[in-house]
Design an enzyme around this catalytic site. Structure first.
Site, PDB file in Angstrom:
ATOM      1  N   LYS A  26     -63.426   6.915 -12.618  1.00  0.00           N
ATOM      2  CA  LYS A  26     -62.548   5.994 -13.347  1.00  0.00           C
ATOM      3  C   LYS A  26     -62.797   4.542 -12.962  1.00  0.00           C
ATOM      4  CE  LYS A  26     -59.085   9.432 -14.432  1.00  0.00           C
ATOM      5  NZ  LYS A  26     -59.730  10.631 -13.859  1.00  0.00           N
TER       6      LYS A  26
HETATM    7  C1  LIG Z   1     -59.998  11.807 -14.600  1.00  0.00           C
HETATM    8  C2  LIG Z   1     -60.972  12.762 -13.992  1.00  0.00           C
HETATM    9  C3  LIG Z   1     -61.612  13.766 -14.767  1.00  0.00           C
HETATM   10  C4  LIG Z   1     -61.303  13.980 -16.241  1.00  0.00           C
HETATM   11  O1  LIG Z   1     -61.815  12.969 -17.051  1.00  0.00           O
HETATM   12  P1  LIG Z   1     -61.316  12.836 -18.590  1.00  0.00           P
HETATM   13  O2  LIG Z   1     -61.922  11.588 -19.092  1.00  0.00           O
HETATM   14  O3  LIG Z   1     -59.809  12.765 -18.499  1.00  0.00           O
HETATM   15  O4  LIG Z   1     -61.775  14.041 -19.318  1.00  0.00           O
HETATM   16  C5  LIG Z   1     -62.557  14.564 -14.143  1.00  0.00           C
HETATM   17  N1  LIG Z   1     -62.824  14.447 -12.825  1.00  0.00           N
HETATM   18  C6  LIG Z   1     -62.226  13.507 -12.050  1.00  0.00           C
HETATM   19  C7  LIG Z   1     -62.552  13.444 -10.610  1.00  0.00           C
HETATM   20  C8  LIG Z   1     -61.280  12.638 -12.602  1.00  0.00           C
HETATM   21  O5  LIG Z   1     -60.679  11.705 -11.818  1.00  0.00           O
END
Ligand SMILES: *Cc1c(COP(=O)(O)O)cnc(C)c1O
Length: 460
Positions: free
Chosen positions: A111
């Site tokens: 993120k």
């Molecule tokens: C947020 C997250 C996901 C999921 O990603 P999306 O875009 O919501 O599908 C997968 N792995 C980790 C470690 C995350 O923080």
């Protein structure tokens, strides 16, 4: 100049800058680009930030000066933010099988890649307008720390993050509460994650509070986050094949934001063979691929908590495109899903989606086995979300001659308990974060009550 349309067809068409600040459309829909540009000519060896600026420029043109945009992108992906000169390096784990390491940013999860850019774009746009906002969000772990890190110390934004008291891991909590910046508030709510999310929704639905604080959101429905994620699909394709040969991607999926970015990359011209959607036990998407229906079940806690989601909000963008951009039909489908917990999707839309994606799942036992297998066979330590992606990717890849890239979405040190359970070895936090284990924590406690949260916001 590209404008942005709501998936429910009723809200006004917006510029990039307005969509960035608006988040959720006024008709409850999500903003999507009205057209998808073709990739420009790209130098396969150019630095990440240069490729990023080229790929994203058509989406933001008209909302920001080119020189300002280039500077913001260079800063977001500079060496003081990402701990590798490639920003998202490829790591080979088997012949023709790779990880794309997206977890080298300040909070150890993918993120960061989008939020470090979005935080800077938001601050820049507010500066231009002479406005300020308060970003309010709820987190079960990763989103809160990535958003706080991206917005700490910025002059036009305050940020308040609610988390369920006692229900996030110590590392996740400390990543949020040890950031000492005057514009950051951490509020531990006496309740669970759903209570936190309900408080955020209630605040956004309260016109008086919305106006008093100028509330804004940076959750994964914000288009700018999807846009920033398109870039690393392009970069992986360039680094592996100069963008000339097909590549497949396996993506650990929760809200569908990350894998949706892959779909946009493909539409821009990246030669992508397969987009493989990997879920844990919370497998609403895998069941959709099997049955053509959306069916809600209760969320169960897993070893990959950032994928413990039963309503993947970004899936709405794909439904809208699959419907031929029929906002009325999308709104009607989602209303049925909300009231009945079940909705059959038009078979033509299902076919359109299944032509572009495959999906599979892995439970917690399988996740532990996969972490151990990858460790033993390739020497690389992975964490639970990535393990789900690697396993489902190998199971569903159609052609071993096409390189497979699994998006590694978090650093093993972010999920030390699961990793230790799998391989008997506890990953240490990287040096740059070890101070959080002893630093003073700054947080408020609040009951599960909107007025109590508003009081904390006023003190910011
Ligand atoms: C947020 C997250 C996901 C999921 O990603 P999306 O875009 O919501 O599908 C997968 N792995 C980790 C470690 C995350 O923080």
């Amino acid at each position: 100049m590209i404008s942005y349309l709501s998936t429910r067809g009723e809200a006004p068409e917006l510029s990039f800058a307005d969509a960035l600040l608006t988040g959720l459309a006024t008709d409850g829909g999500l903003y999507c680009p009205a057209s998808v540009p073709a990739l420009p000519d790209l130098d396969p060896d150019a630095p990440y930030a240069e490729i990023a600026a080229e790929v994203m420029w058509p989406f933001v043109e008209g909302s920001i000066e080119r020189s300002a945009f280039d500077a913001i992108v260079a800063d977001a992906y500079g060496p003081s933010v990402f701990r590798h000169e490639d920003v998202v390096p490829l790591v080979q784990i088997e012949p023709n099988n790779f990880l794309l390491d997206l977890a080298l940013g300040p909070t150890l999860a993918f993120k960061d890649v989008a939020l470090q850019l979005v935080g800077r774009l938001l601050d820049h746009e507010l500066d231009r307008r002479g406005e300020t906002v308060t970003v309010l969000g709820a987190t079960s772990g990763d989103t809160g720390s990535a958003a706080i890190d991206a917005l700490k110390g910025r002059s036009n934004v305050k940020i308040a993050i609610l988390h369920p008291a006692g229900r996030v891991s110590e590392v996740q909590r400390r990543q949020m509460t040890t950031i000492d910046a005057p514009n950051v508030a951490n509020i531990a709510i006496d309740g669970n994650f759903d209570d936190c999310q309900d408080l955020v929704k209630a605040a956004f639905n309260d016109p008086a509070l919305r106006a008093e604080f100028g509330l804004a959101a940076v959750n994964s429905i914000n288009w700018a986050r999807v846009m920033a994620q398109v870039v690393y699909y392009v970069v992986a394709s360039l680094r592996l094949t100069k963008g000339e040969q097909p590549v497949s991607f396996a993506v650990p999926t929760g809200n569908f934001g990350n894998v949706l970015a892959g779909w946009y990359a493909k539409r821009m011209g990246v030669p992508i063979e397969q987009l493989i959607v990997a879920s844990n036990r919370n497998d609403v998407l895998t069941r959709f691929f099997e049955t053509g229906a959306l069916t809600a079940e209760t969320v169960v806690a897993s070893l990959s908590p950032s994928m413990d989601i039963q309503v993947s909000s970004n899936f709405e963008r794909l439904l809208w495109e699959a419907s031929g951009r029929d906002g009325v039909a999308v709104a009607e489908l989602l209303a049925r899903f909300r009231t009945d917990g079940h909705a059959q999707v038009d078979p033509a839309w299902v076919d359109a989606i299944k032509a572009e994606f495959v999906g599979g799942r892995l439970d917690d036992d399988g996740t532990l086995v996969e972490i151990e297998r990858v460790r033993n066979e390739s020497g690389v330590l992975i964490e639970p979300h990535t393990a789900v992606g690697v396993h489902v990717g190998r199971a569903l890849r159609a052609d071993d001659d096409v390189p497979l890239v699994t998006l590694a979405t978090a650093h093993p040190a972010k999920f030390p308990d699961a990793v230790e359970q799998a391989v008997g070895e506890r990953p240490d936090l990287p040096d740059f974060l070890s101070h959080i284990l002893t630093a003073e924590e700054l947080l408020d406690y609040a009951p599960n009550d909107l007025q109590a949260v508003a009081t904390r916001l006023r003190a910011l």
